[in-house]
Design a protein around this motif. Structure first.
Motif, PDB file in Angstrom:
ATOM      1  N   ASP A  79       0.862  -1.173  -0.083  1.00  0.00           N
ATOM      2  CA  ASP A  79      -0.029   0.175  -0.087  1.00  0.00           C
ATOM      3  C   ASP A  79       0.759   1.084   0.052  1.00  0.00           C
ATOM      4  O   ASP A  79       0.468   2.255  -0.729  1.00  0.00           O
TER       5      ASP A  79
ATOM      6  N   LEU B 174       3.940   1.266  -1.066  1.00  0.00           N
ATOM      7  CA  LEU B 174       4.970   1.253  -2.013  1.00  0.00           C
ATOM      8  C   LEU B 174       3.999   1.902  -3.274  1.00  0.00           C
ATOM      9  O   LEU B 174       4.422   2.684  -4.027  1.00  0.00           O
ATOM     10  N   TRP B 175       2.797   1.255  -3.424  1.00  0.00           N
ATOM     11  CA  TRP B 175       2.136   1.400  -4.915  1.00  0.00           C
ATOM     12  C   TRP B 175       0.782   2.432  -4.635  1.00  0.00           C
ATOM     13  O   TRP B 175       0.162   2.414  -5.735  1.00  0.00           O
ATOM     14  N   GLY B 176       0.249   2.402  -3.432  1.00  0.00           N
ATOM     15  CA  GLY B 176      -0.922   3.030  -3.139  1.00  0.00           C
ATOM     16  C   GLY B 176      -0.752   4.663  -2.778  1.00  0.00           C
ATOM     17  O   GLY B 176      -1.622   5.467  -2.610  1.00  0.00           O
ATOM     18  N   GLN B 177       0.493   4.705  -2.187  1.00  0.00           N
ATOM     19  CA  GLN B 177       0.474   6.040  -1.581  1.00  0.00           C
ATOM     20  C   GLN B 177       1.744   7.051  -1.978  1.00  0.00           C
ATOM     21  O   GLN B 177       1.715   7.887  -2.591  1.00  0.00           O
ATOM     22  N   GLY B 178       2.978   6.143  -1.380  1.00  0.00           N
ATOM     23  CA  GLY B 178       4.141   6.905  -1.917  1.00  0.00           C
ATOM     24  C   GLY B 178       4.573   6.747  -3.361  1.00  0.00           C
ATOM     25  O   GLY B 178       3.603   6.434  -4.241  1.00  0.00           O
ATOM     26  N   ILE B 179       5.623   7.596  -3.851  1.00  0.00           N
ATOM     27  CA  ILE B 179       5.883   7.652  -5.185  1.00  0.00           C
ATOM     28  C   ILE B 179       7.019   6.252  -5.520  1.00  0.00           C
ATOM     29  O   ILE B 179       8.195   6.626  -5.448  1.00  0.00           O
ATOM     30  N   GLY B 180       6.499   5.187  -5.099  1.00  0.00           N
ATOM     31  CA  GLY B 180       7.438   3.835  -5.543  1.00  0.00           C
ATOM     32  C   GLY B 180       7.298   3.228  -6.682  1.00  0.00           C
ATOM     33  O   GLY B 180       6.519   3.430  -7.665  1.00  0.00           O
ATOM     34  N   GLY B 181       8.506   2.634  -7.306  1.00  0.00           N
ATOM     35  CA  GLY B 181       8.274   1.923  -8.349  1.00  0.00           C
ATOM     36  C   GLY B 181       8.194   3.109  -9.614  1.00  0.00           C
ATOM     37  O   GLY B 181       7.412   2.791 -10.303  1.00  0.00           O
ATOM     38  N   CYS B 182       8.776   4.090  -9.278  1.00  0.00           N
ATOM     39  CA  CYS B 182       8.582   5.187 -10.374  1.00  0.00           C
ATOM     40  C   CYS B 182       9.509   5.187 -11.590  1.00  0.00           C
ATOM     41  O   CYS B 182      10.583   4.461 -11.591  1.00  0.00           O
ATOM     42  N   TYR B 183       9.007   5.635 -12.663  1.00  0.00           N
ATOM     43  CA  TYR B 183       9.831   5.519 -14.110  1.00  0.00           C
ATOM     44  C   TYR B 183      10.105   7.105 -14.658  1.00  0.00           C
ATOM     45  O   TYR B 183       9.292   7.940 -14.482  1.00  0.00           O
ATOM     46  N   GLY B 184      11.391   7.411 -14.896  1.00  0.00           N
ATOM     47  CA  GLY B 184      11.851   8.685 -15.147  1.00  0.00           C
ATOM     48  C   GLY B 184      11.611   8.966 -16.470  1.00  0.00           C
ATOM     49  O   GLY B 184      11.536   7.851 -17.389  1.00  0.00           O
ATOM     50  N   LYS B 185      11.247  10.013 -17.090  1.00  0.00           N
ATOM     51  CA  LYS B 185      11.346  10.427 -18.505  1.00  0.00           C
ATOM     52  C   LYS B 185      10.236   9.558 -19.366  1.00  0.00           C
ATOM     53  O   LYS B 185      10.474   8.810 -20.330  1.00  0.00           O
ATOM     54  N   PHE B 186       8.884   9.532 -18.617  1.00  0.00           N
ATOM     55  CA  PHE B 186       8.072   8.703 -19.563  1.00  0.00           C
ATOM     56  C   PHE B 186       7.377   9.440 -20.522  1.00  0.00           C
ATOM     57  O   PHE B 186       7.021  10.644 -20.418  1.00  0.00           O
TER      58      PHE B 186
ATOM     59  N   GLY C 274      -1.521  -2.369 -17.390  1.00  0.00           N
ATOM     60  CA  GLY C 274      -0.572  -2.913 -16.641  1.00  0.00           C
ATOM     61  C   GLY C 274      -1.253  -4.225 -15.889  1.00  0.00           C
ATOM     62  O   GLY C 274      -2.320  -4.247 -15.601  1.00  0.00           O
TER      63      GLY C 274
END
Lengths: 180, 202, 391
Positions: B115, B117-129, B143
């Motif tokens: 939660d 990681l994926w529901g609240q904070g900015i986890g698993g992020c991808y730059g220059k999308f 996805g």
């Protein structure tokens, strides 16, 4: 210099092949060509604008013609820029139109204009052929090459940068662009 | 019993660990016949997934025979030959009923972690999308972790008709003791390794 | 004729420019009776869309009367004297994209396709008054406009509906509607809409029309939230509450089933710190768009839900929450609106009184006052929601 490009035109193979086979049609979408005149079944005279307002003329020979499949041609010996080309027409999957695969070769090492032509094509020689095929699509699908206020020149759009502002042309500009 | 374990970043071992026991009424114990390496195990190996601990038993692709069933299990009996779906789905919650098994509300005993990681904070992020391209070309991005329960019956059916084959992907079949070597070959793509498959039975 | 022109960053100016003429055989010339300023015009004003040139005529929401048609225009489709609303994407009607009703992806209507292709990987359709990237077509904040492929796009209005009732069929009503339609709305759905500007308001109305259980409006401007509330939607002010917690409360802890981003590249954020980070990156062009809304929508949406993006993005973004999108089975749907697809059905909904587009209009100005209209709209002065201009 070798160029390849591909597009899919949403028209039947027979129609796309027939349009290309009538070589007189090529200048409607190929930016550098001013005119193609066929002299007989296999031979034709091509006129192109070259850098510095020069015009080059050469004779070409159709060396392969498989109806509704493939056309290949090459310039004859006297050409300033020896060149050859081939186009194949393939039915797109599920009858969705015609895939047009083009392959052009310009011998820019030989001939007196080779270097100038190479320069004319610039750093991205592909761009011009890609744009040519986009216009082929426009002509066959939508009836003509589309013009905008910013790019009113039709097939010569790429020449105009920065472009004309996106506002209507004056009557004078219109006369110059449309030649009427 | 023997098990392939994660010991640290890029460190895989084989060790003796206690045998599993029934903890919940709907558990079964599977005697593993075959177990495979997965590309996503490499993310664990490389330390890209947080919350790994030394001694964690690896592997989420396995099959075997049911050795023991919990008192609440009605679907399986001891001796059944089974393929196990990597995601733990309860089968009862809204997500499982919608066929979205990997999103099961109840299968994860540590929901607080994901939660955050994926529901609240900015986890698993991808730059220059390239969002401009996605928007202007009207692309749809879907996805998902696999909702395996949903697809297995159909895949089994297609396998029985020879429309789908996977045997050729098991390029390196080896004993479980060779687990670390299997993972190494798999990671380095050595000797044409596509999948290392382990036989705990030797 | 008089036309509102781009005069450099942060400046528009009403100038005298030549009258338009037929350039392609399927062109029509339209005498414009009503035109509007769109939120996406502000991206041009603020200089976030490349390839604008001094003198470009602005405006892609307009309607009027056909005063001239080219020789190729099908007379059964359009004639001189017809009253028409013009859709903002220019579409040929013949290519594969048009055949699939993906009009804003038309493969033949953009003479500058090569430039657009460099930016997006494939070219996009021509758009009126929206930079040279989308073709360099003069826009509709003017007395007249040239409309290419006039027998494909323009919608004839044959009833007595007023300009104000039908003008927004050119863009923002279909755009808001498509935002809701892409959500595949079910009767149990809680739908959250970020941005209570005109497009957001129409996305909310459309979500309701398509059967959502409830619709939530997220913004920071009290007057815009009031407007949404008066239309029956639930307001959430992101400057006053934690958005994700409030959304969980409003959806039984599930998170909204469907989320609509009706803001796009110039979003502001409740957290000044994160906003500053993106603002700086945008200013130095290392990140072209500020994606707070999209991030928040992805984080808030319940697993397996749909995030629908109708706010305009042009370039790249940082910190795209790919982990949440992948692990939680989210679907991201987006696109410039395929306006032609929605015009007739939405006209029927207006006729039946299901949708009232006039509710967003707060300012009615003569064309000559366009620069003032841009200023009050951009700065959200005078409770400005939507400006309509009359040439």
């Amino acid at each position: 210099m070798e160029l390849t490009a591909t597009t899919t035109v949403r028209r039947p193979v027979a129609e796309v092949y027939a349009f290309w086979r009538l070589l007189e049609n090529l200048p409607t979408f190929m930016e550098h060509l001013d005119e193609v005149r066929t002299t007989d079944e296999k031979t034709s005279t091509w006129t192109a604008s070259a850098p510095f307002d020069r015009t080059v003329v050469w004779e070409a020979l159709v060396i392969e013609d498989v109806v509704e499949e493939r056309i290949a041609w090459r310039s004859t010996e006297q050409a300033d820029v020896p060149n050859e080309g081939a186009v194949s027409f393939l039915p797109a999957p599920a009858g969705a139109g015609t895939e047009v695969h083009v392959h052009l070769v310009y011998d820019v090492e030989a001939g007196k204009l080779g270097k100038a032509v190479a320069k004319y094509f610039g750093e991205e020689p592909h761009q011009q052929l890609d744009d040519d095929l986009r216009r082929l699509k426009q002509v066959l699908e939508a009836g003509e090459v589309v013009r905008s206020d910013g790019a009113p020149w039709g097939k010569q759009a790429r020449k105009e940068f920065p472009q004309h502002p996106a506002q209507p042309m004056t009557a004078e500009e219109r006369r110059e662009v449309l030649g009427a | 019993m023997k098990a392939v374990t994660w010991r640290g970043v890029n460190e895989i071992g084989v060790e003796d660990v206690p045998e599993p026991t029934i903890l919940n009424d709907h558990d079964v114990i599977v005697e593993v016949g075959l177990s495979a390496t997965c590309g996503s195990d490499l993310h664990l190996m490389g330390g890209y997934i947080p919350a790994m601990r030394g001694g964690d038993v690896l592997g989420h692709e396995f099959m075997g025979r049911v050795g023991e069933v919990g008192p609440g299990v009605t679907k399986h009996q001891v001796g059944d030959r089974v393929v196990v779906v990597s995601f733990v789905g309860c089968g009862k919650c809204w997500y499982c009923r919608e066929g979205l098994w990997s999103l099961c509300d109840n299968g994860n005993p540590n929901p607080g972690l994901t939660d955050a990681l994926w529901g609240q904070g900015i986890g698993g992020c991808y730059g220059k999308f390239p969002l401009g391209a996605v928007m202007n070309k009207a692309l749809t991005l879907r996805g998902a972790q696999q909702h395996g329960h949903r697809y297995i019956p159909e895949i089994l059916d297609r396998m029985s008709r020879d429309e789908v084959k996977t045997e050729h992907l098991a390029t390196h079949v080896m004993a479980l003791d060779d687990g670390p070597e299997g993972y190494r070959m798999f990671k380095e793509k050595e000797d044409g390794c596509v999948r290392a498959v382990f036989r705990p039975g030797g | 004729m008089r036309a509102n022109c781009w005069a450099g960053r942060d400046e528009v100016e009403v100038r005298e420019v030549p009258d338009p003429a037929v350039l392609n055989s399927r062109d029509a010339i339209v005498r414009i009776t009503s035109t509007a300023i769109c939120g996406s015009d502000l991206h041009l004003l603020d200089g976030y869309v490349p390839t604008m040139q001094d003198g470009d005529v602005m405006g892609h929401e307009f309607m009027g009367e056909v005063v001239e048609v080219g020789p190729g225009v099908d007379p059964t489709r359009l004639r001189v004297g017809d009253r028409v609303v013009v859709p903002f994407p220019i579409a040929c009607g013949a290519c594969a994209a048009c055949a699939a009703q993906l009009y804003s992806c038309c493969e033949n209507s953009n003479p500058n396709a090569g430039i657009a292709e460099k930016m997006f990987g494939h070219p996009v359709a021509g758009i009126f008054g929206y930079s040279h990237l989308t073709g360099g077509f003069a826009g509709g904040q003017a007395q007249y406009a040239r409309v290419p492929f006039a027998d494909v796009g323009p919608l004839k209005i044959e009833s007595e509906l007023t300009d104000e009732q039908v003008l927004f069929l050119s863009d923002i009503l279909p755009t808001g509607y498509m935002g809701a339609e892409m959500c595949d709305i079910q009767p149990s759905d809680v739908v959250a809409v970020w941005g209570a500007g005109p497009v957001g308001q129409f996305a909310m109305d459309s979500a309701r029309v398509l059967g959502a259980a409830s619709v939530i409006a997220i913004d920071k401007e009290p007057y815009r939230l009031r407007m949404a509330e008066e239309a029956g939607h639930i307001p959430v002010n992101f400057e006053e509450v934690d958005v994700r917690s409030r959304l969980l409360e409003l959806s039984g802890g599930r998170g909204p089933d469907k989320c609509i981003d009706a803001v796009g590249m110039e979003a502001t954020h409740g957290s000044a710190h994160i906003h500053a980070f993106d603002r700086v990156k945008q200013a130095v062009r290392s990140e072209t768009d500020r994606p707070h809304v999209l991030r928040q929508a992805i984080m808030s949406c319940r697993s397996g839900g749909i995030v629908s993006v109708i706010g305009v993005y042009g370039g790249t973004v940082d910190k795209f929450p790919a982990g949440a999108w992948m692990n939680r089975s989210l679907t991201l749907r987006t696109g410039q609106c395929h306006v032609q697809r929605y015009m007739t059905p939405l006209l029927r909904r207006i006729e039946r009184g299901e949708l009232d587009p006039t509710r967003v209009i707060t300012h009615r100005l003569p064309l000559e006052e366009a620069p003032r209209g841009y200023a009050v709209f951009k700065n959200k002065q005078e409770d400005c929601e939507k400006v309509v201009l009359t040439p």
